[in-house]
Write an enzyme that holds these catalytic residues in place. Sequence first.
Site, short mmCIF file in Angstrom:
data_model
loop_
_atom_site.label_atom_id
_atom_site.label_comp_id
_atom_site.label_asym_id
_atom_site.label_seq_id
_atom_site.Cartn_x
_atom_site.Cartn_y
_atom_site.Cartn_z
N ASP A 158 0.88 -1.17 0.00
CA ASP A 158 0.00 0.00 0.00
C ASP A 158 0.92 1.21 0.00
OD1 ASP A 158 -1.58 2.22 0.83
OD2 ASP A 158 -2.99 0.87 1.83
N TYR A 204 -9.02 16.11 -5.99
CA TYR A 204 -8.24 15.37 -7.00
C TYR A 204 -7.33 16.33 -7.77
CZ TYR A 204 -7.21 12.29 -10.98
OH TYR A 204 -6.58 11.54 -11.95
N THR A 214 -10.84 3.69 -18.48
CA THR A 214 -10.59 2.74 -17.39
C THR A 214 -11.78 2.76 -16.44
OG1 THR A 214 -9.64 4.30 -15.81
CG2 THR A 214 -8.14 3.40 -17.47
N1 LIG Z 1 -8.47 6.96 -16.24
C1 LIG Z 1 -8.35 8.28 -16.42
O1 LIG Z 1 -9.18 8.90 -17.09
C2 LIG Z 1 -7.18 9.00 -15.81
C3 LIG Z 1 -6.95 10.33 -16.22
C4 LIG Z 1 -5.88 11.02 -15.68
C5 LIG Z 1 -5.06 10.40 -14.75
N2 LIG Z 1 -5.30 9.13 -14.36
C6 LIG Z 1 -4.38 8.54 -13.37
O2 LIG Z 1 -3.87 7.31 -13.85
C7 LIG Z 1 -3.50 6.47 -12.74
C8 LIG Z 1 -4.05 5.08 -12.96
O3 LIG Z 1 -5.47 5.16 -12.97
P1 LIG Z 1 -6.41 4.16 -13.81
O4 LIG Z 1 -7.27 4.98 -14.68
O5 LIG Z 1 -5.61 3.06 -14.41
O6 LIG Z 1 -7.37 3.66 -12.64
P2 LIG Z 1 -7.45 2.30 -11.89
O7 LIG Z 1 -7.57 1.22 -12.87
O8 LIG Z 1 -8.52 2.45 -10.86
O9 LIG Z 1 -6.02 2.16 -11.21
C9 LIG Z 1 -5.68 2.78 -10.02
C10 LIG Z 1 -4.98 1.72 -9.19
O10 LIG Z 1 -4.44 2.35 -8.04
C11 LIG Z 1 -4.54 1.40 -6.97
N3 LIG Z 1 -4.44 2.03 -5.68
C12 LIG Z 1 -5.28 2.97 -5.14
N4 LIG Z 1 -4.85 3.31 -3.92
C13 LIG Z 1 -3.73 2.57 -3.68
C14 LIG Z 1 -2.82 2.47 -2.59
N5 LIG Z 1 -3.00 3.21 -1.48
N6 LIG Z 1 -1.77 1.64 -2.68
C15 LIG Z 1 -1.59 0.89 -3.80
N7 LIG Z 1 -2.40 0.92 -4.86
C16 LIG Z 1 -3.46 1.75 -4.79
C17 LIG Z 1 -5.91 0.80 -7.18
O11 LIG Z 1 -5.95 -0.43 -6.48
P3 LIG Z 1 -7.18 -0.86 -5.50
O12 LIG Z 1 -8.00 -1.74 -6.35
O13 LIG Z 1 -6.48 -1.55 -4.39
O14 LIG Z 1 -7.87 0.42 -5.07
C18 LIG Z 1 -5.92 0.63 -8.70
O15 LIG Z 1 -5.38 -0.61 -9.08
C19 LIG Z 1 -4.04 7.19 -11.49
O16 LIG Z 1 -2.97 7.87 -10.84
C20 LIG Z 1 -5.03 8.20 -12.05
O17 LIG Z 1 -5.20 9.33 -11.21
C21 LIG Z 1 -6.33 8.41 -14.87
#
Ligand SMILES: NC(=O)c1ccc[n+]([C@@H]2O[C@H](COP(=O)([O-])OP(=O)(O)OC[C@H]3O[C@@H](n4cnc5c(N)ncnc54)[C@H](OP(=O)(O)O)[C@@H]3O)[C@@H](O)[C@H]2O)c1
Length: 258
Positions: free
Chosen positions: A70, A163, A198
């Site tokens: 974590d 955020y 996602t």
């Molecule tokens: N998708 C978009 O539109 C978008 C746009 C801009 C930026 N981003 C950024 O891209 C990154 C990846 O996001 P994603 O879209 O791929 O979403 P995602 O699939 O929900 O991935 C986020 C991951 O972070 C993990 N996580 C959350 N809190 C954690 C912690 N304390 N320790 C370890 N792991 C943790 C989650 O695991 P759990 O299942 O354990 O919670 C999840 O696997 C993020 O930083 C997000 O802010 C995404």
Amino acid sequence: MTARNTVALFDAPMKISPTISCGRIGRATAIAFAKDGARLVVSGRRETEGKALEAELRGLGAEAAFIQADVRRDDEVRELVDQTVGRFGRIDAAVNSAGPAGQRGLVVDQSVESYAATFDTNVLGVLLSLKHELRVMTAQKSGSIVNISSTYGHEGAAGASVYVGSKHAVEGITKSAALEGAVSGVRVNAVAPGPTDTGMLDRFTGNPQNKAALASTVPLGRVGKPDEVAQAIVFLASASASFVTGQVVSVDGGKTAG
Ligand SMILES: NC(=O)c1ccc[n+]([C@@H]2O[C@H](COP(=O)([O-])OP(=O)(O)OC[C@H]3O[C@@H](n4cnc5c(N)ncnc54)[C@H](OP(=O)(O)O)[C@@H]3O)[C@@H](O)[C@H]2O)c1
């Protein structure tokens, strides 16, 4: 990136389920690195999903391991980094992608809890990850770290202040860490995705209508694919970006170009 490189993908992809498993930025990045011949450590909070990803990466021929951690916990991130070095001897690249979307809401509705739920992972988690990655990489005198910001890391958004604030912090920390790492030959950059397909985007938009409305604000007329973000991450991590540090690379279909 050569087959000898070791990439630690912290907080990669979790919760692999039939509906969202293919849509996640961390998972797409892990697969892109695996196809590039990297040896990989992937990490997250959920062991079952992490082990499934480990098996998937091995199925692609990559030497891969999942280590549970974590990113809000200093001791767990330290152990993650130390185990990675114990296993592979070094860390050439690290990607810090863990992050919750956070609770949408007006500033006047925020609380100590809503702040902590987002900042503890997006900001403290990135800081702790950098702390331990830089400890190893500055001693190696090489390495490349990629943090994940957002278009919201350099613009405001009503209803998403927490955020937005956390991602602005990620960009500031990235630039500061880059200046600190540069004397040791370590590069630190960030990728700023626009809306990317996602589970996080689905949760953030709440319904298909909102998602389509957001997509219509993107000049290229659609949301991004996780692999499109992954390709930018792999570039920044690689020697092809050897003179790039302290930068935020937008992968947003032109959303912030205007
Ligand atoms: N998708 C978009 O539109 C978008 C746009 C801009 C930026 N981003 C950024 O891209 C990154 C990846 O996001 P994603 O879209 O791929 O979403 P995602 O699939 O929900 O991935 C986020 C991951 O972070 C993990 N996580 C959350 N809190 C954690 C912690 N304390 N320790 C370890 N792991 C943790 C989650 O695991 P759990 O299942 O354990 O919670 C999840 O696997 C993020 O930083 C997000 O802010 C995404």
